[in-house]
Design a protein around this motif. Structure first.
Motif, PDB file in Angstrom:
ATOM      1  N   UNK A 240      14.122  22.063  63.345  1.00 35.87           N
ATOM      2  CA  UNK A 240      12.706  22.073  63.700  1.00 35.87           C
ATOM      3  C   UNK A 240      12.248  23.472  64.088  1.00 35.87           C
ATOM      4  N   UNK A 241      11.188  23.932  63.458  1.00 35.64           N
ATOM      5  CA  UNK A 241      10.650  25.284  63.687  1.00 35.64           C
ATOM      6  C   UNK A 241      11.695  26.374  63.435  1.00 35.64           C
ATOM      7  N   UNK A 242      12.713  26.014  62.651  1.00 39.64           N
ATOM      8  CA  UNK A 242      13.734  26.994  62.303  1.00 39.64           C
ATOM      9  C   UNK A 242      14.718  27.317  63.415  1.00 39.64           C
ATOM     10  N   UNK A 243      14.762  26.462  64.441  1.00 38.05           N
ATOM     11  CA  UNK A 243      15.565  26.773  65.628  1.00 38.05           C
ATOM     12  C   UNK A 243      17.062  26.887  65.320  1.00 38.05           C
ATOM     13  N   UNK A 244      17.577  25.993  64.468  1.00 37.52           N
ATOM     14  CA  UNK A 244      19.015  25.992  64.213  1.00 37.52           C
ATOM     15  C   UNK A 244      19.459  27.253  63.483  1.00 37.52           C
ATOM     16  N   UNK A 245      18.774  27.573  62.416  1.00 37.93           N
ATOM     17  CA  UNK A 245      19.174  28.766  61.659  1.00 37.93           C
ATOM     18  C   UNK A 245      18.901  30.036  62.454  1.00 37.93           C
ATOM     19  N   UNK A 246      17.892  30.020  63.301  1.00 35.29           N
ATOM     20  CA  UNK A 246      17.596  31.199  64.134  1.00 35.29           C
ATOM     21  C   UNK A 246      18.746  31.497  65.090  1.00 35.29           C
ATOM     22  N   UNK A 247      19.353  30.446  65.633  1.00 39.06           N
ATOM     23  CA  UNK A 247      20.469  30.661  66.557  1.00 39.06           C
ATOM     24  C   UNK A 247      21.683  31.249  65.824  1.00 39.06           C
ATOM     25  N   UNK A 248      21.881  30.825  64.587  1.00 41.35           N
ATOM     26  CA  UNK A 248      22.983  31.398  63.796  1.00 41.35           C
ATOM     27  C   UNK A 248      22.692  32.863  63.483  1.00 41.35           C
ATOM     28  N   UNK A 249      21.454  33.154  63.086  1.00 35.61           N
ATOM     29  CA  UNK A 249      21.056  34.540  62.785  1.00 35.61           C
ATOM     30  C   UNK A 249      21.217  35.424  64.020  1.00 35.61           C
ATOM     31  N   UNK A 250      20.856  34.906  65.174  1.00 33.83           N
ATOM     32  CA  UNK A 250      20.998  35.675  66.417  1.00 33.83           C
ATOM     33  C   UNK A 250      22.458  36.002  66.690  1.00 33.83           C
ATOM     34  N   UNK A 251      23.346  35.014  66.511  1.00 32.55           N
ATOM     35  CA  UNK A 251      24.776  35.252  66.720  1.00 32.55           C
ATOM     36  C   UNK A 251      25.328  36.271  65.732  1.00 32.55           C
ATOM     37  N   UNK A 252      24.754  36.308  64.525  1.00 30.28           N
ATOM     38  CA  UNK A 252      25.201  37.251  63.490  1.00 30.28           C
ATOM     39  C   UNK A 252      24.446  38.582  63.572  1.00 30.28           C
ATOM     40  N   UNK A 253      23.743  38.797  64.673  1.00 28.64           N
ATOM     41  CA  UNK A 253      23.047  40.068  64.935  1.00 28.64           C
ATOM     42  C   UNK A 253      22.015  40.408  63.860  1.00 28.64           C
ATOM     43  N   UNK A 254      21.243  39.378  63.436  1.00 30.02           N
ATOM     44  CA  UNK A 254      20.134  39.626  62.523  1.00 30.02           C
ATOM     45  C   UNK A 254      20.462  39.519  61.053  1.00 30.02           C
ATOM     46  N   UNK A 255      21.660  39.109  60.702  1.00 28.94           N
ATOM     47  CA  UNK A 255      22.012  38.948  59.280  1.00 28.94           C
ATOM     48  C   UNK A 255      21.111  37.883  58.645  1.00 28.94           C
ATOM     49  N   UNK A 256      20.474  38.225  57.522  1.00 27.58           N
ATOM     50  CA  UNK A 256      19.561  37.296  56.854  1.00 27.58           C
ATOM     51  C   UNK A 256      20.352  36.184  56.182  1.00 27.58           C
ATOM     52  N   UNK A 257      19.804  34.954  56.224  1.00 23.57           N
ATOM     53  CA  UNK A 257      20.496  33.798  55.662  1.00 23.57           C
ATOM     54  C   UNK A 257      19.561  33.045  54.721  1.00 23.57           C
TER      55      UNK A 257
END
Length: 346
Positions: A240-257
């Motif tokens: 919802x609102x991209x929350x799940x993928x955003x948390x993964x991106x944050x852990x990967x220091x901004x790596x685009x997915x």
């Protein structure tokens, strides 16, 4: 050293090192057998008996005949004074070494069971700029790991020792200095496990990650499929609102997915993998190992991506060699600055 002192020493060592008393008693029995064999006139083999309550010891000696059989069983328990000296020397030498071995084995078993998992860690030691050592030392719960240069994301952690981050346990090796835990920030398994943490549908088996292609620190593509027709696999991973993928991106220091839908059909899979570019046509070779991918002229740079990364990851995701072309190039029309690379899947 009397029995009471020895029992208290065992208890204190067990508490201090986080070991079980039973494991230490077994170490003591083995160490006493080793110490016994160094006595003048000692038998060839011995079995040490130890009462864990009273700490009373017995030494049953054996000879070995020409056929290798144990024979001539006899009691060869040293006198109380000699036993005290043996016990004391054992604690000073052999026992300390064997305790380290037990600790090493415990650490090995602990992390061996975590191969393929992720754990939290933080940098304990970074190499000096001119150091030949290029790996990082990572503090983790229960021990430390090493992160070789090949498992690091370029410039991701350099210059900062603050905060914790997730690492993927690649391998646990037995070395002369004890277990060596190899961890990674660049392994595709890190991405898989991070999504597994964030997406309950993956844990339940309703959604599956079918393939991952990654250029660590820059971009990652994952292909997902639903095992439940009621669930949108991309929506489940995005959240919802991209929350799940955003948390993964944050852990990967901004790596685009990029998250795309998996397909068993190669043509459909290539079209999905080339996202966000739109594909006009796909022509797959007869042997199924190569494909010409045709895109609109204005989408060619998007399809290729900066430094060819979009086409490269699409090829890896599909497992095919991709030749990306614009519509004009495919039609034989020369277009300036539209050089399209051939990209291997490896």
């Amino acid at each position: 050293m009397n029995q009471a002192d020895m029992k208290e020493a065992i208890r204190m060592i067990a508490a201090d090192r986080g070991l079980s008393i039973d494991s230490l008693l077994q170490v003591l029995v083995e160490a006493l057998a080793t110490a016994y064999k160094k006595r003048p006139g000692a038998a060839e083999e011995v079995i040490v008996g130890l009462n864990p309550d009273s700490m009373e010891m017995t030494f049953t000696a054996y000879d070995i005949d020409a056929d290798g059989n144990w024979c001539n069983e006899r009691d060869d328990t040293p006198s109380r004074d000699e036993l005290g000296r043996i016990a004391a020397s054992t604690f000073r030498a052999v026992l300390s070494q064997r305790i380290r071995e037990v600790e090493y084995q415990g650490k090995y078993d602990q992390f061996r069971n975590k191969e393929g998992e992720i754990v939290a860690g933080r940098i304990r030691l970074m190499p000096d700029r001119n150091s030949e050592r290029k790996y990082l030392i990572i503090d983790m719960s229960g021990g430390e790991g090493i992160m070789p240069l090949s498992e690091q994301v370029p410039n991701e952690l350099r210059g900062s020792t603050d905060g914790t981050f997730k690492v993927f346990i690649v391998e646990v090796r037995q070395t002369e200095r004890g277990p060596q835990v190899v961890v990674s920030r660049s392994h595709p398994g890190l991405v898989f496990k991070l999504f597994q943490m964030e997406v309950p549908e993956i844990v339940s088996g309703q959604v599956s990650i079918m393939a991952i292609a990654r250029e660590p620190g820059q971009r990652c593509k994952i292909a997902v499929a639903s095992n439940d027709q009621r669930i949108d696999p991309i929506g489940a991973c995005v959240g919802g609102r991209g929350d799940r993928v955003k948390r993964v991106v944050t852990e990967l220091r901004g790596e685009k997915i990029d998250i795309v839908t998996y397909s068993d059909d190669k043509r459909s899979m290539i079209i999905n993998a080339m996202s966000p570019a739109k594909v006009t046509e796909v022509n797959i070779s007869d042997d199924g190992t190569q494909a010409d991918v045709i895109v609109p002229d204005f989408q060619l740079s998007l399809a290729i991506g900066r430094a060819g990364i979009n086409a490269k990851l699409a090829a890896q995701l599909c497992g095919l060699r991709l030749d990306v072309k614009s519509e004009s190039e495919a039609a034989g029309i020369t277009v300036e600055n539209a050089a399209a690379p051939v990209v291997d899947s490896i």
